[in-house]
Scaffold this motif. Structure first.
Motif, short mmCIF file in Angstrom:
data_model
loop_
_atom_site.label_atom_id
_atom_site.label_comp_id
_atom_site.label_asym_id
_atom_site.label_seq_id
_atom_site.Cartn_x
_atom_site.Cartn_y
_atom_site.Cartn_z
N ALA A 155 0.83 -1.21 0.00
CA ALA A 155 0.00 0.00 0.00
C ALA A 155 0.86 1.25 0.00
O ALA A 155 0.55 2.24 -0.68
N THR A 156 1.98 1.21 0.74
CA THR A 156 2.89 2.35 0.73
C THR A 156 3.47 2.57 -0.65
O THR A 156 3.62 3.71 -1.10
N GLY A 157 3.81 1.47 -1.34
CA GLY A 157 4.34 1.60 -2.69
C GLY A 157 3.35 2.26 -3.63
O GLY A 157 3.73 3.13 -4.44
N TRP A 158 2.07 1.88 -3.53
CA TRP A 158 1.07 2.51 -4.38
C TRP A 158 0.91 3.99 -4.03
O TRP A 158 0.73 4.84 -4.92
N ARG A 159 0.96 4.31 -2.74
CA ARG A 159 0.86 5.73 -2.36
C ARG A 159 2.03 6.51 -2.90
O ARG A 159 1.89 7.65 -3.38
N LEU A 160 3.24 5.92 -2.83
CA LEU A 160 4.41 6.61 -3.36
C LEU A 160 4.29 6.82 -4.87
O LEU A 160 4.66 7.87 -5.39
N ALA A 161 3.80 5.78 -5.58
CA ALA A 161 3.64 5.93 -7.02
C ALA A 161 2.66 7.04 -7.35
O ALA A 161 2.90 7.86 -8.27
N ASP A 162 1.56 7.12 -6.61
CA ASP A 162 0.59 8.18 -6.84
C ASP A 162 1.18 9.55 -6.53
O ASP A 162 0.96 10.52 -7.26
N ARG A 163 1.97 9.59 -5.43
CA ARG A 163 2.59 10.87 -5.07
C ARG A 163 3.60 11.30 -6.12
O ARG A 163 3.68 12.48 -6.50
N LEU A 164 4.41 10.36 -6.62
CA LEU A 164 5.38 10.70 -7.65
C LEU A 164 4.68 11.18 -8.92
O LEU A 164 5.17 12.11 -9.58
N GLU A 396 10.11 8.50 2.57
CA GLU A 396 9.18 7.44 2.93
C GLU A 396 9.59 6.11 2.33
O GLU A 396 9.46 5.05 2.96
N LEU A 397 10.10 6.13 1.08
CA LEU A 397 10.55 4.89 0.45
C LEU A 397 11.74 4.30 1.20
O LEU A 397 11.81 3.09 1.43
N ALA A 398 12.69 5.16 1.59
CA ALA A 398 13.84 4.67 2.36
C ALA A 398 13.40 4.10 3.70
O ALA A 398 13.91 3.07 4.16
N ARG A 399 12.43 4.75 4.34
CA ARG A 399 11.92 4.24 5.61
C ARG A 399 11.25 2.89 5.43
O ARG A 399 11.43 1.97 6.24
N ALA A 400 10.48 2.75 4.34
CA ALA A 400 9.82 1.47 4.09
C ALA A 400 10.84 0.36 3.84
O ALA A 400 10.67 -0.77 4.30
N ARG A 401 11.91 0.69 3.14
CA ARG A 401 12.95 -0.32 2.89
C ARG A 401 13.63 -0.73 4.19
O ARG A 401 13.92 -1.91 4.40
N ARG A 402 13.90 0.25 5.05
CA ARG A 402 14.51 -0.10 6.34
C ARG A 402 13.58 -0.99 7.16
O ARG A 402 14.02 -1.92 7.83
#
Length: 513
Positions: A155-164, A396-402
């Protein structure tokens, strides 16, 4: 759509209830009456657990755990293993926080020790209970937790894609805003500088004794008009109406010498000192130098009229330094010339973006100085640390990866750490069991063949020895024998054998027997 989802949820809960109730219902058809009672109690309680599993998943998990502990403190109850695994998984998947589950597991583990001691009278039952808790509940809970976190990551990935995507659509607008802000800064620096010089010249001309009163009044009006124009310029500086408008810019042919000469022609005493090659500068550095010099001279003309100004421009191999200092003055600032206080702030931003530093302040002599240092090594402006800040999406992407890396490590390391802790726990348990199973020699001597088991039990240790000592003969046929240590970690043992609740024999067996 919501009604369809509700029906699917109810069907899932019904199927879950049937699955977890299958083992106790199946056991109810066995010839043992106790299994019928177990099913009669367990089936409705498991139904309550299913009903609570969506809102309070940890409470739902506590139901099969309590049923298992009731039947066996070691939780070696196949009737509820299915319920333990499924409710453990659902608790991990549906819980939003981890801490309540950790407290629950710790409470169950802590309760296992007194249950094993008081009910089973066997310390070794506690490690068994911990292992059952780990594999039947802990591992499914970790798996459910991992599945929840994976879904959150998707879900975070989809939010990031929408934000980008939104950021890409807005990039053109941001570029126009930045360009307008840059042009507005140029307008403030260039036009504000020119209007200040007009006001300075008008102020000097107003005091010329060769002019009559009418001419001096006209010059005074000119000075006031220049000040009012500076004020209006600051008010509208951020408004650029059309994309194709080209506001006044600094002439491309203007350099440091030209700027200094224009200021000197307005009546200001100014000296220029140059050291090193200050001609061939990178475009951005050259523009920053002109802007700093222009703003410093403008401020000197505004706030220190009549004071001499000293300009020093020095270049070494990597750094270009500019220092503008005005002498102390006793004259008041020019009347009618507005000062918004934003010039130095804009200069600091321009110099920072060029990779340099800006310092302003009073001098020990009472004057004021503006000092800028800019990198010019090889004609390339090095990007300063922190000049480019990561976007919120990147953070946010870096935080999700961590989080993914940390959760993967937890999924592997937590069960291993718990298992290692249980194995280490067996060492003190073994020592305690050996100590608490020592039968005093005098008490052993007072035991008499023919005593009832109830009479003997009050004189025996709380725990029995773990297994037969080495070299001990097998127990006589038809007799129920128990063994007690003669001392802590002894090789021999006292053997007491019972038949129909009475002591029929006693002996020392093993190493010294």
């Amino acid at each position: 759509m919501r009604s369809v989802s509700g029906r699917l949820s109810r069907l899932f809960d019904l199927g879950l209830w049937l699955v977890v109730c299958a083992p106790p219902i199946t056991a109810a058809f066995s010839p043992h009456g106790q299994d019928v009672v177990t099913a009669a109690v367990g089936v409705p309680l498991l139904g309550v657990a299913v009903a609570l599993s969506r809102r309070w998943p940890l409470v739902a998990l506590a139901v099969p755990v309590a049923l298992s502990l009731t039947l066996d403190p070691q939780m070696l109850t196949p009737l509820y293993w299915t319920a333990l695994v499924l409710f453990g998984y659902l608790a991990g998947h549906r819980m939003t926080t981890v801490r309540p589950a950790l407290w629950f597991f710790a409470a169950v583990a802590a309760a296992g020790l007194p249950l094993c001691v008081l009910v089973l009278r066997d310390l070794w039952g506690w490690p068994t209970q911990l292992l059952t808790l780990l594999f039947a509940v802990g591992l499914p809970w970790l798996l459910g937790r991992y599945r929840r976190q994976y879904a959150e990551l998707v879900a975070t990935g989809w939010r990031l894609a929408d934000r980008l995507e939104r950021e890409q659509r807005a990039s053109a607008d941001r570029a126009r805003i930045r360009e307008r802000a840059r042009i507005a800064g140029d307008m403030h620096d260039s036009l504000g500088h020119d209007l200040t010089l007009i006001a300075v010249r008008a102020s000097a001309l107003e005091l010329d004794p060769g002019l009559d009163a009418r001419q001096q009044a006209a010059v005074g009006e000119l000075r006031e008009a220049a000040g009012a124009a500076t004020e209006r310029l600051r008010e509208i500086i951020g408004v650029l109406r059309a994309d194709d408008e080209r506001p006044p810019r600094v002439p491309s042919t203007e350099n440091v010498e030209t700027l200094v000469e224009r200021v000197r022609d307005s009546g200001i005493t100014i000296t220029l000192e140059r050291l090193g090659d200050t001609e061939d500068l990178p475009p951005m550095v050259g523009l920053a130098v002109r802007r700093v010099l222009q703003e410093a001279l403008t401020n000197a003309a505004k706030h220190a009229p009549g004071a001499a100004v000293h300009v020093r421009l020095v270049r070494d191999e990597a750094i270009l330094g500019l220092r503008v200092v005005n002498d102390p003055t006793t004259a008041a600032p020019l009347p009618g010339v507005a000062s918004g206080g934003s010039g130095l702030v804009g200069l600091d931003e321009r110099v920072r973006l060029a990779g340099g530093t800006l310092r302003t302040g009073s001098t020990p002599e009472g004057g004021f100085e503006v000092v800028a240092e800019l990198p010019v090594a090889g004609g390339v402006i090095p990007r300063p640390p922190g000049a480019v800040r990561p976007t919120a999406s990147a953070v946010e992407l870096a935080r999700a990866r961590r989080q993914v890396r940390r959760r993967l490590i937890q999924a592997v390391m937590v069960p291993l750490a718990v298992l290692a802790g249980i194995l280490l726990l067996m060492i003190p348990i073994s020592f305690a069991r050996s100590s608490f199973s020592v039968l005093d020699r005098d008490r052993y001597e007072r035991l008499t063949v023919g005593d009832t088991r109830d009479d003997v039990r009050s004189r025996l240790p709380a725990f029995t020895r773990d297994g037969l000592p080495d070299g001990a003969p097998p127990a006589p046929r038809g007799e129920e024998c128990v063994y007690y240590n003669t001392r802590t970690a002894s090789d021999d043992a006292y053997r007491l054998c019972f038949v129909h609740g009475r002591l029929v024999s006693k002996a020392i067996v093993g190493g010294s027997g």
